[in-house]
Structures are given as structure tokens and as C-alpha cells.
Write an enzyme that holds these catalytic residues in place. Structure first.
Site, mmCIF file in Angstrom:
data_model
loop_
_atom_site.group_PDB
_atom_site.id
_atom_site.type_symbol
_atom_site.label_atom_id
_atom_site.label_comp_id
_atom_site.label_asym_id
_atom_site.label_seq_id
_atom_site.Cartn_x
_atom_site.Cartn_y
_atom_site.Cartn_z
ATOM 1 N N GLU A 63 -1.783 5.355 -48.532
ATOM 2 C CA GLU A 63 -1.559 5.277 -49.789
ATOM 3 C C GLU A 63 -0.380 4.338 -50.414
ATOM 4 O O GLU A 63 -0.643 4.067 -51.737
ATOM 5 C CB GLU A 63 -1.427 7.005 -50.328
ATOM 6 N N HIS A 130 -4.983 20.393 -50.180
ATOM 7 C CA HIS A 130 -6.099 19.692 -50.795
ATOM 8 C C HIS A 130 -6.391 20.711 -52.178
ATOM 9 O O HIS A 130 -7.394 20.603 -52.716
ATOM 10 C CB HIS A 130 -7.530 19.847 -49.964
#
Lengths: 329, 333
Positions: A63, A130
């Protein structure tokens, strides 16, 4: 009159990106599993075929490198969209966003016009990694813009505006809304929603509720229930943008209603509700007829089991209870 | 190299005289890596220096005044007084500055290289990190992405033995830092970082390969940080004999010897030294006469739009809707 098509929140995001990529060849997207696989939620399905591997770039699980490359590409005039597969995974890119993207214009005069987008929010039984809402992590960082659309129109219009914006924009899309929210949108007409402008979702004179993202629908449900059962009219403001924050719209509504409740799905401590409370206290103290109240998630990680997650998340009953408390104050 | 060393020596004096804001970060002993490598780049290429690669900036066309302005935090500086050292980005010169969290710069330079590749533009990027910086997660991500995407980029791993106060054997168990480069699956080579012509030759080969579409190269510069991390660091942790050993390999001394061997006279070299000193005299006088920024400029340039920047200041000013006085005081006044 444009032809209308039923468009989901997810399709609105896809359409905004595809239309901008067709319009402007500087726009490209990079992230994990977005090319051959079509994205974890299939948002970029078909993009690789239409736009090619130069503009739909599958990256390593990195990322920081994804956001870093977006910054560098922005420096030389491209318009990158960096996808975080889940917004929870923005954490490894924190350094790049906070220390590079956000500060670049201030330090060097060279901006980083890029979009970092990804699915946020709970309600889909996905556990602590999540389901998060990360806006408060970035709220204290000057140089960033942040948006959190609740409707399909805003999902499309804010993303289009974000892609064209010269500053770094964090775009939080609520995954619970992806396929549940749909509306009729014109298919051959551009939608651009300016950053930093709130939307009055429902007009009212007795209480202001400020909310955004996934909480808009629970808030609207609570407002309708109170209108039907109590006869009180609640004004619901959908912020749409978190930074710049449309303080003028909030203050104007509070000066009208005299009461304020803030509802958000992010945790309470250090959240946007606290900032909004402070700004209203500074700018509308004399108009307040009651304390400002907040309905937020718990100050805990997001739990996994349905009973735990339901308890963690703000529910319609929490909103109606707080609203009635304020109306009766 | 003389310009780099000369400027850094001036900076140390200016620091003692109280003209600088912050400290001085020397590249003493490492000048050849920065200077020799930058000569391998061409027009339109981009370079991303660490704080110890100042010499590369001058090769790429930066005015020494710009470094002096940075160190003296002038309003005229490339960072407008908002950041220091080599932390500026100048697209016209193809320069991307670092930020203090290490390893991140490679990730950003990758984006420039990605743009070159996307536009089929035959340009190359070059950057530098110490062996310490290369231990960050961002660095590893940057190497991985550049290698996997076959980007036109050359990365120098400057093995200068010390990262602040920590020796390189505490950064990694590798003995040969070429082994640290091996995992990325791209060509990697070790270069004598204190030999400016060897550095140039290594860089040239890597730059040519990248320009021809051959992707990334990692170059390990074997060198030594001859000064402490910054002026406050007296380097007490460094064994004296080690410094002696590397002083004998000083890159400027070695270059002078090489120039003599190729026929340069002592007088020619003396002329170069005098010219550098004169250039620095002028530059220091110019920059010290320039103004610092006004305090209120602290609130500008956060966003592209000045309207958004204008939202910043009222934490210090009148409250919107109220003015300077609270309502009950306003009524009395």
C-alpha cells in the site's frame, strides 16, 4: 431530458472512474487485484480490457508503494486513483499520505492531486480488519481532503470532482451501500458534486442531525419515525465532505433548530462529532437550546460476531432515543 | 565535489555564527557517489537525492544559493521557509526531494518512472538511500514495485557504514550489501563509491540499460560517512583507526591524483579551487541579504485554493459571527 438508468452506488463509482478515464488519458488506476481479477468487489471489472495494462495497474501487496507511485505520477501531471482493497489497509500507507501527499504542496509548492479510495464501514460481518472507518485517523492532517458519499449520485459526483481536484482526496465508499443503494441517474450527463458542500437530506425545524456515509439511512429512518409518531420535524444534513467541512451549513441549520445531534459510524473519541461540537459551540452557542449530543460506534475495535457488531454499531433506536431526549430537553 | 565540500564547510561556519536554522548534514567522504552518478543522467531525467547527496543537485543545475536559502530558512528558498535541507521538489530540474521518514522517497519516484513508462518517454529516474533507510518497510515496497513493474529507475544503496549512531551490521545480517539487493530479481552491482569515475561508469551502464527498456538496476556504493549524523553528533562511537583507514580513500584526494596522472597541472587544480571559493563567497553574501518569511505565511499553500487556506487563520483571529468581542461586551461597547 437525459435518459435515466437505475444505478447502484457501486456502479456509480465504476461509472465515475470509467467516464473520467475515457475523457482524460491522464487518469489511471492502480491497486491490488484490480486488473485481471476486476477488483475485490468487481468495481473495475472490464477496465483492463477497455483501458489496457498501462492504465489499470495490478501492484504488489504494497500500500505504501501504491500511494507513493500515485504521488510521483501526480507530481508529473497524471491523475492517479489509488485503490485500497479495504480502507483498513490504508494503515501501511499512512506515512505516504500524511508525510508525503498531504505536506507536499505546503513544503515544496508541488501538489499531489490524487484520489485514494476504498471500501469502509461495518455491517457486513467482516471483523476488525475489513470494517473500519478511518476518517478520524486523518482528520488532524492539513492538506488532505476527505469525502464520504451516501447516495449513488454523490458517489459518482464526488468521485468525479475528486479525480479532477488538485489536492489529495481520500474517498471513503461504504461497502454496505454498494449494492443496496440505487437511484435513477442520467446516463449521458456529467455529474460533478463540489467538494466541501453538505446536502440537506430532509428539512426540519425542531432538531438538526448531522451525519454522513452509511449512517444517513438509519438517521433518515429515525427522522421519519419521529415525524410520524411525535410530529417533530428533524433536519438531516448529509455532510458528503468531511474536509473541507461545510461548517456554514451546519451552523445555519443549528441556528434554525437550536438543537444538534451528530451521528457517525466511526468511534466516538477524537471523532468528527467532537470537532463539529466544538465548531458549533464557537459559532452558534447562543442559539443552542440543548447540549450537543453524539451517537457513534463504541470506542472498541469492530467485532466480528453479528450480535457483537450490531451492539457496536449505532442503530436506529439509538438515534431515535437521542433525538427524543434532545427534543424534550 | 569541491563545491559540495566547500559549501558544507561554509555551512558549518555559518552555523557557528548563528545564521542557520537547524543543523548541517555533511556528505563528507561520500561526495563522489552523488556527483559521479548524477553526471550519467540526461535532459528530462529525474533525480531524488537523500540529504547526503547534495553534490548531485549541483550537477543537475541547482544554484548553490538555493541550498544556502534552505539552510538559512529564507522566504526566497525553494521551500519558502517551510522545510529544510534537500527537501525540495523542482520539476523543471527533475528533482524530487526526500522527507525525513526514510524509504518513502523511492515509492514516490516510482510514480515518476511509471509516468515515463506510460508515456513511452525515454527518461530515467535515479535515487539514493543509505543502508539504514533501506531497512524500512516503505523502501522494501518501493524496490518490490519498481522491480515488478519493470520501471526505468536506478537506485543507489549507499553503504556508508553508519545510520545515525548504528553500524550497518545492526541493520541487517548481510555482510555484502549486494545480497540485500539480490532478492528483487533485478541487475545489481557493487561500486567503489569513493572513486568518482567508477561511480560514473556504474551509473552510466545502469542508466543506459533503464533508458533502453531494461528496467531497474540497484547499485551498492561502498563508501564511508566521515562525519557524524549532524553537527551535534561527535561520532564518539566510531573507531579512530577506521576513520583513518577511510581518510586515505578520500574521494577528492583520489580524484586529484587521477587528474594529475592524466596531465592536469597543480596550477589548473588551484584555479578550480579558487573559482569554487569565489562562487561561494558571492553566494553567501547574496543569500544572507535576503529576507526570511513573514510569520503569517505559515498558513498559506496548504491547499491549491487560497480560499481553503483562508479557513486556516481564524484560530488566531476573531470568531466568525462574533467578531473580536463577546456579545455581552459588544453590547456595552
Amino acid at each position: 431530458m437525459s435518459e435515466l438508468r437505475e444505478t447502484t452506488y457501486l456502479e456509480a463509482i465504476r461509472d465515475a472512474m470509467a467516464e473520467e478515464m475515457r475523457r482524460d488519458d491522464r487518469v489511471f488506476i492502480l491497486g491490488e487485484d484490480i486488473g485481471a481479477y476486476g477488483g475485490a468487489f468487481k468495481i473495475t471489472e472490464g477496465f483492463l480490457d477497455e483501458f489496457g495494462a498501462d492504465r489499470v495497474i495490478d501492484t504488489p501487496i504494497s500500500e505504501a508503494a501504491i500511494v507513493g507511485a500515485a504521488i510521483g505520477a501526480a507530481h508529473v501531471g497524471l491523475r492517479p486513483i489509488a485503490e485500497m482493497q479495504f480502507i483498513d489497509f490504508i494503515a501501511p500507507a499512512f506515512d505516504m499520505i500524511v508525510n508525503f501527499a498531504a505536506k507536499s504542496r505546503y513544503r515544496t509548492g508541488i501538489g499531489a492531486g490524487l484520489v485514494i479510495r476504498g471500501p469502509c464501514g461495518g455491517g457486513s460481518r467482516s471483523g476488525p480488519f475489513h470494517s473500519q472507518n478511518v476518517e478520524s485517523y486523518f482528520a488532524n492532517v492539513a492538506g488532505l481532503k476527505m469525502v464520504a458519499p451516501a447516495t449513488a449520485r454523490d458517489a459518482k459526483g464526488l468521485l468525479t470532482a475528486a479525480i479532477r481536484d488538485p489536492d489529495p482526496v481520500l474517498y471513503f465508499e461504504h461497502k454496505f451501500l454498494y449494492r443496496r443503494v440505487k437511484e435513477m441517474l442520467p446516463i449521458d450527463e456529467e455529474i460533478v458534486v463540489p467538494l466541501g458542500v453538505a446536502r440537506t437530506h430532509r428539512e426540519g425545524s425542531d432538531l438538526t442531525i448531522v451525519t454522513y456515509g452509511g449512517m444517513l439511512y438509519k438517521t433518515a429512518e429515525a427522522a421519519e419515525a419521529i415525524a410520524a409518531e411525535d410530529g417533530a420535524e428533524i433536519e438531516v444534513i448529509d455532510l458528503r465532505s468531511l474536509r473541507p467541512l461545510d461548517t456554514d451549513a451546519i451552523v445555519a441549520s443549528v441556528r434554525k433548530t437550536g438543537r444538534l445531534l451528530i451521528v457517525h459510524e466511526a468511534a466516538r473519541f477524537g471523532g468528527f462529532a467532537g470537532e463539529i461540537t466544538a465548531q458549533v459551540s464557537e459559532q452558534a452557542f447562543e442559539w443552542l437550546d440543548a447540549p450537543v449530543r453524539r451517537v457513534t460506534a463504541l470506542d472498541t475495535p469492530v467485532p466480528y460476531a453479528p450480535a457483537l457488531e450490531d451492539y457496536y454499531l449505532p442503530q436506529v433506536d439509538d438515534i431515535t432515543a437521542a433525538a427524543r431526549w434532545l427534543l424534550a430537553y | 565535489m569541491l563545491l559540495t565540500r566547500g559549501l558544507e564547510e561554509r555551512l558549518e561556519i555559518l552555523l557557528k555564527q548563528g545564521h542557520l536554522v537547524g543543523s548541517v548534514y555533511r556528505s563528507l567522504g561520500q561526495e563522489a557517489t552523488a556527483v559521479g552518478s548524477a553526471f550519467a543522467l540526461g535532459p528530462g531525467d529525474w533525480l531524488a537525492p537523500s540529504i547526503r547527496d547534495m553534490g548531485a543537485l549541483f550537477v543537475r543545475g541547482l544554484d548553490v544559493r538555493d541550498m544556502l536559502r534552505q539552510y538559512t530558512a529564507r522566504g526566497t528558498s525553494l521551500c519558502a521557509g517551510k522545510d529544510n535541507i534537500t527537501h525540495f521538489t523542482v520539476p523543471e530540474l527533475g528533482l524530487l526531494g526526500p522527507v525525513s521518514p526514510l524509504g518513502t522517497q523511492l515509492c514516490v519516484l516510482n510514480g515518476v518512472a511509471l509516468a515515463f513508462k506510460q508515456r513511452r518517454q525515454p527518461n530515467v529516474c535515479m535515487t539514493y538511500q543509505g543502508e539504514g533507510a533501506s531497512r524500512t518497510g516503505a523502501s522494501h515496497e518501493g524496490f518490490s514495485l519498481a522491480a515488478a513493474l519493470d520501471l526505468p529507475i536506478v537506485v543507489w544503496l549507499e553503504h556508508n557504514r553508519w545510520a545515525f549512531g548504528t553500524r550497518s551490521d545492526r541493520q541487517s545480517a548481510v555482510e555484502d550489501w549486494l545480497d540485500a539487493a539480490a532478492m528483487y530479481g533485478v541487475p545489481a552491482e557493487s561500486v567503489d563509491g569513493n572513486d568518482v569515475t567508477a561511480v560514473y561508469a556504474g551509473a552510466r551502464k545502469a542508466v543506459d540499460r533503464a533508458r533502453a527498456g531494461g528496467g531497474m538496476t540497484i547499485l551498492v556504493a561502498e563508501t564511508y560517512r566521515m562525519h557524524g549524523h549532524a553537527q551535534h553528533d561527535a561520532q564518539k562511537y566510531v573507531p579512530a583507526e577506521e576513520l583513518e583507514e577511510w581518510r586515505d580513500r578520500d574521494p577528492i584526494d583520489r580524484c586529484e591524483v587521477a587528474l594529475h596522472e592524466t596531465g592536469a597541472s597543480a596550477e589548473e587544480l588551484a584555479v578550480i579551487r579558487r573559482e569554487v571559493a569565489a562562487e561561494l563567497d558571492l553566494a553567501v553574501d547574496d543569500v544572507l541579504a535576503e529576507p526570511g518569511p513573514e510569520g503569517e505565511e505559515a498558513r498559506t499553500r496548504v491547499y491549491a485554493s487560497a480560499d481553503l487556506d483562508a479557513l486556516v487563520p481564524w484560530t488566531r483571529g476573531p470568531v466568525p459571527g462574533y467578531g473580536d468581542l463577546a456579545p455581552h461586551l459588544r453590547a456595552e461597547a
